[in-house]
Design an enzyme around this catalytic site. Structure first.
Site, PDB file in Angstrom:
ATOM      1  N   SER A 172       1.865  13.682   1.432  1.00 13.61           N
ATOM      2  CA  SER A 172       1.940  12.384   2.105  1.00 13.61           C
ATOM      3  C   SER A 172       3.097  12.385   3.110  1.00 13.61           C
ATOM      4  CB  SER A 172       2.153  11.267   1.086  1.00 13.61           C
ATOM      5  OG  SER A 172       3.510  11.180   0.771  1.00 13.61           O
ATOM      6  N   ASP A 197       1.627  -8.124  -1.154  1.00 16.10           N
ATOM      7  CA  ASP A 197       0.389  -7.994  -1.929  1.00 16.10           C
ATOM      8  C   ASP A 197       0.454  -6.902  -2.998  1.00 16.10           C
ATOM      9  OD1 ASP A 197       0.485  -5.838  -0.215  1.00 16.10           O
ATOM     10  OD2 ASP A 197      -1.430  -6.201   0.764  1.00 16.10           O
ATOM     11  N   HIS A 198       1.250  -5.860  -2.770  1.00 15.98           N
ATOM     12  CA  HIS A 198       1.186  -4.710  -3.673  1.00 15.98           C
ATOM     13  C   HIS A 198       1.998  -4.882  -4.957  1.00 15.98           C
ATOM     14  CE1 HIS A 198      -0.962  -2.623  -0.599  1.00 15.98           C
ATOM     15  NE2 HIS A 198      -0.920  -1.471  -1.237  1.00 15.98           N
ATOM     16  N   ARG A 231     -11.091   3.022  -4.048  1.00 17.94           N
ATOM     17  CA  ARG A 231     -10.651   4.286  -4.670  1.00 17.94           C
ATOM     18  C   ARG A 231     -10.848   4.211  -6.170  1.00 17.94           C
ATOM     19  NH1 ARG A 231      -5.433   5.860  -0.926  1.00 17.94           N
ATOM     20  NH2 ARG A 231      -6.793   6.577   0.742  1.00 17.94           N
ATOM     21  N   ARG A 286       5.523  10.472   3.370  1.00 10.59           N
ATOM     22  CA  ARG A 286       6.624   9.690   2.817  1.00 10.59           C
ATOM     23  C   ARG A 286       7.972   9.955   3.518  1.00 10.59           C
ATOM     24  NH1 ARG A 286       6.038  11.241  -3.062  1.00 10.59           N
ATOM     25  NH2 ARG A 286       3.952  10.510  -2.595  1.00 10.59           N
ATOM     26  N   ASP A 321      -0.116   1.532   5.464  1.00 12.88           N
ATOM     27  CA  ASP A 321      -0.998   1.485   4.301  1.00 12.88           C
ATOM     28  C   ASP A 321      -2.291   2.199   4.677  1.00 12.88           C
ATOM     29  OD1 ASP A 321      -1.367  -0.046   1.529  1.00 12.88           O
ATOM     30  OD2 ASP A 321      -3.292   0.110   2.570  1.00 12.88           O
TER      31      ASP A 321
HETATM   32  S1  SF4 Z   1      -6.936  -0.529  -1.187  1.00 11.10           S
HETATM   33 FE1  SF4 Z   1      -4.741  -0.803  -0.990  1.00 11.10          FE
HETATM   34  S2  SF4 Z   1      -4.478  -2.664   0.224  1.00 11.10           S
HETATM   35 FE2  SF4 Z   1      -6.587  -2.652  -0.550  1.00 11.10          FE
HETATM   36  S3  SF4 Z   1      -6.519  -3.882  -2.410  1.00 11.10           S
HETATM   37 FE3  SF4 Z   1      -6.318  -1.713  -2.956  1.00 11.10          FE
HETATM   38  S4  SF4 Z   1      -4.110  -1.349  -3.032  1.00 11.10           S
HETATM   39 FE4  SF4 Z   1      -4.433  -3.262  -1.921  1.00 11.10          FE
END
Ligand code: SF4
Length: 755
Positions: A642, A95-96, A448, A644, A160
């Protein structure tokens, strides 16, 4: 699924006895979070009352999820262990890596072309190691998890940060780094600082324009981006039960913006209905049977101040829609105050683009309510004044939205549908004109909104709201539009109002069949892992060498870092992320952001072999290739930031044998230990200043390396003088074994070789 159902059934069947034992040992009523945490202890014999916010505890999660960016290194590491299958059910979601540019079909084709080698690797590794592989276009990790895997009472980790979305289905679901995912997939425990618990009682019922999104927008404002740190947010009360399951998931998803470990709701009828609607009635029936173990005890709910570390109440009947932002998700403004706030702060009020969807807000309820706003607007002869984009969370929801006519409505006001992927939510939006860095405003229903997150433009003021508010604002074109009180002028010049949105939490005609998951094949063990030998993005990992069994001598100082050294200084993100599956290539960013104590410059250190000043990775490689390895020194809280794993793998790959600092950030210290790098701290911080640029360093006492022991660092200065000082460490017995074996994964690898 049958196999997984059996596991879930076993978990539920054992739950009453587990909870009985927990209650007996703790001798008090339990919050829901405690029931779920204590019933997932790695070592059940360690059932004591843990100190919240202090004790580190080992857990055994039921499932692991990874997205395509984080899965690459996690699976490469898993391969090193030589295991044939993952130890717990796991899934990978593509998805990313899909860029949003020209609409779903085109964008998906482009992504498959651009990322084919990554997708080929992931799908082959998933098949071989018994992991579900969700193809590009199938949907966003958290939406897919909710639709297919989450179950009340379970525990999941996901590589994630919005993994907590599954708390909407009553799961403890925590976002972690790839290293934790590898541990759990290999059968190791997962360590977590036992969280504090914030109780939030929801009363009343949402009405009008208010939605579940507004609950978390308000809470983000109350707690701020740090207020949830090291805590689980636990919801209860009649208001909580009145929210749909997917609404609860939205609240839990965006709980990550408060820094919370995760958020969770107790099991109720909305969860049972969602499970049944998504093909998991058998799970719903079991959860109903054991519901008293999947909710907080009554005594906790009736005296919450006594059992939660912090406690709030929110009356949903009074809740006003909010708009949060710009530049931070905790700047919460009720819609009625937005005119005043925007004027006071000089925010641009013309909204260029409005976006709905993402993993946060793609439910049937969200889409149907947004569609009702559009339907009403069209019948009032209104048009959208802002660009309008839709990012469905999954193919399941996109197909249902199309079948039920919502997509048609969106297209009537000029809506454009992006691929079922992260796209604009993670900077993967090739937005026309964003390079011009124009000051502008967008509004979306994502989670975000930090600067540059959506389109890379630092001057884009991004605001967050519910899908229905975003849609209403798209129609008005103004950030300051309050649909509760304001009217709009329609194409006939009449003043009209948009009526309150209406929607359904579940599709009356049901969901369709889930598509896009490749299940492991019966002959999976014969699967070859597909990595091109000349790939720039992927590289097989070689197991790190085991400890040579002696003290370490004559290691040149690589870099003595001055001041702050976060994981970003150690392994920068941005451009480098494309190499996250290629350790050699990404190691070219090692420490390039750190400041050299001796010349106050970044990425310029003395190469003792040549006398030249060169970039850190180049010098580290030269030392490694000369057979000597090297040492890094640093100051306080080394490796904060993070989790990482690359920040720990890169020094190991480049031959760094030891890191000596005043103090470590705990996760980075553990990550270094796991990779076989020796981590020690100065017994006396003043010894940091004894280290000179041309030092050769010995580390002594390794043959007596044991928990609590001290080691000796000997500095051989280039003028022939020698200084020695003691250093301490925090290794336990298991971690010392990691060091000796060369890495934690080598232990598993060695065990597999023996069986
Ligand atoms: S918050 Fe993260 S998992 Fe959800 S759509 Fe945005 S990038 Fe993708």
């Amino acid at each position: 699924m049958i196999q997984e159902f059996e596991k879930i059934k076993t978990f539920y069947d054992n739950l009453p006895e587990r909870i009985r034992r927990i209650k007996k040992n703790l001798n008090r009523p339990l919050t829901l979070s405690e029931k779920l945490l204590y019933s997932h202890l790695f070592d059940e014999s360690r059932l004591v009352s843990f100190n919240r916010g202090l004790d580190y505890v080992d857990f055994t999660p039921d499932r692991v999820a990874m997205q395509d960016a984080t899965a690459q290194m996690a699976l490469l590491q898993f391969m090193v262990t030589g295991k044939e299958s993952v130890s717990v059910p796991a899934s990978v979601h593509c998805d990313h890596l899909i860029t949003a540019r020209s609409g779903a079909d085109e964008d998906l084709k482009s992504a498959i072309k651009a990322n084919s080698e990554v997708y080929d690797f992931l799908s082959s590794a998933c098949n071989k190691y018994d992991i579900d592989f969700w193809e590009p276009g199938s949907g966003i990790i958290h939406q897919i998890i909710l639709e297919n895997y989450a179950f009340p009472g379970g525990m999941m980790i996901g590589a994630d940060s919005h993994t907590p979305n599954a708390g909407g289905l009553g799961m403890i679901a925590v976002g972690v780094g790839g290293a934790d995912a590898v541990d759990v997939m290999t059968g190791m425990s997962w360590e977590l600082k036992f969280p504090g618990i914030i109780g939030i009682k929801l009363t009343g019922k949402l009405n009008g324009w208010a939605s579940a999104k507004d609950v978390i927008l308000k809470i983000s404002g109350m707690l701020t981006v740090k207020g949830g740190t090291d805590h689980i947010i636990e919801y209860f009360g009649d208001g909580a039960e009145s929210l749909s399951c997917t609404g609860k998931a939205t609240v839990c998803n965006m709980g990550a913006e408060t820094g919370a470990t995760c958020s969770v709701f107790g099991f109720d009828n909305s969860m049972a209905e969602y499970l049944a609607a998504t093909g998991r009635k058998k799970v719903a029936d079991l959860a109903k049977k054991y519901s008293e173990y999947l909710t907080a005890d009554k005594a906790v709910c009736s005296d919450p101040g006594k059992y939660y570390d912090k406690y709030f109440e929110i009356d949903l009947s009074e809740l006003e829609p909010h708009i949060n932002g710009p530049f931070t998700p905790d700047r919460a403004t009720p819609v009625s105050l937005m005119k005043e706030e925007a004027e006071k702060n000089g925010w641009p009020v013309d909204v260029k683009t409005a976006l709905i969807g993402s993993c946060t807000n793609s439910s049937y309820e969200d889409i149907s309510r947004a569609a009702s706003v559009v339907r009403d607007a069209l019948s009032e002869k209104l048009v959208a004044r802002s660009e309008f984009k839709i990012t469905p969370g999954s193919e399941k929801i996109r197909a249902v939205a199309e079948r039920d006519g919502f997509m048609d409505l969106f297209s009537k006001i000029g809506g454009e549908v992006f691929a079922n992927a992260c796209g604009p939510c993670i900077g993967q939006w090739t937005r026309k004109g964003s390079d011009n860095k124009e000051v502008n405003t967008i509004i979306h229903s994502f989670n975000r909104n930090f600067a540059k997150r959506a389109d890379g433009n630092p001057n884009t003021h991004a605001f967050i709201a519910s899908p229905e508010i975003v849609t209403a604002i798209a129609i008005s074109g103004k950030l300051t539009f309050n649909p509760i009180t304001d009217k709009l002028i329609n194409s006939e010049g009449r003043e009209v109002r948009i009526p309150e949105p209406e929607g359904l939490s579940l599709p009356p005609k049901g969901f369709g069949i889930t598509e896009g998951c490749r299940k492991p094949e019966p002959n999976r063990k014969k699967q070859e892992i597909i990595i091109a030998t000349d790939s720039e993005r992927l590289q097989l990992l070689e197991p790190f060498k085991e400890w040579e069994g002696s003290d370490l001598y004559n290691l040149p100082l690589l870099i003595k870092v001055k001041g702050k050294c976060t994981t970003d200084h150690i392994s920068m993100a941005g451009f480098w992320l494309k190499y996250r599956g290629h350790l050699e290539n990404i190691s070219e960013n090692y420490m390039i952001g750190a400041i050299n104590y001796f010349n106050d410059q970044s990425n310029s250190i003395l190469n003792q072999l040549t006398g030249e000043y060169d970039p850190v990775p180049q010098v580290a490689r030269a030392y490694r290739n000369s057979g000597s390895g090297s040492v890094v020194a640093g100051e306080e809280n080394f490796g904060e930031g993070s989790s990482r794993e690359h920040a720990a793998m890169e020094p190991r790959f480049l031959g760094v044998r030891a890191v000596i600092v005043k103090s470590f950030a705990r996760i980075h210290e553990t990550n270094l230990k796991k990779q076989g790098v020796l981590t020690v701290t100065f017994a006396d911080n003043n010894d940091f200043y004894k280290i000179k640029e041309r030092d050769r360093i010995d580390i002594l006492g390794l043959n007596k390396f044991s928990p609590g022991s001290q080691l000796i660092v000997r500095l051989n200065h280039d003028d022939g003088t020698i200084e020695e000082f003691p250093v301490t460490h925090s290794y336990n017995e298991t971690q010392i074994k990691w060091f000796k074996a060369g890495s934690a994964l080598n232990i598993i690898r060695n065990a597999n070789k023996l069986t």
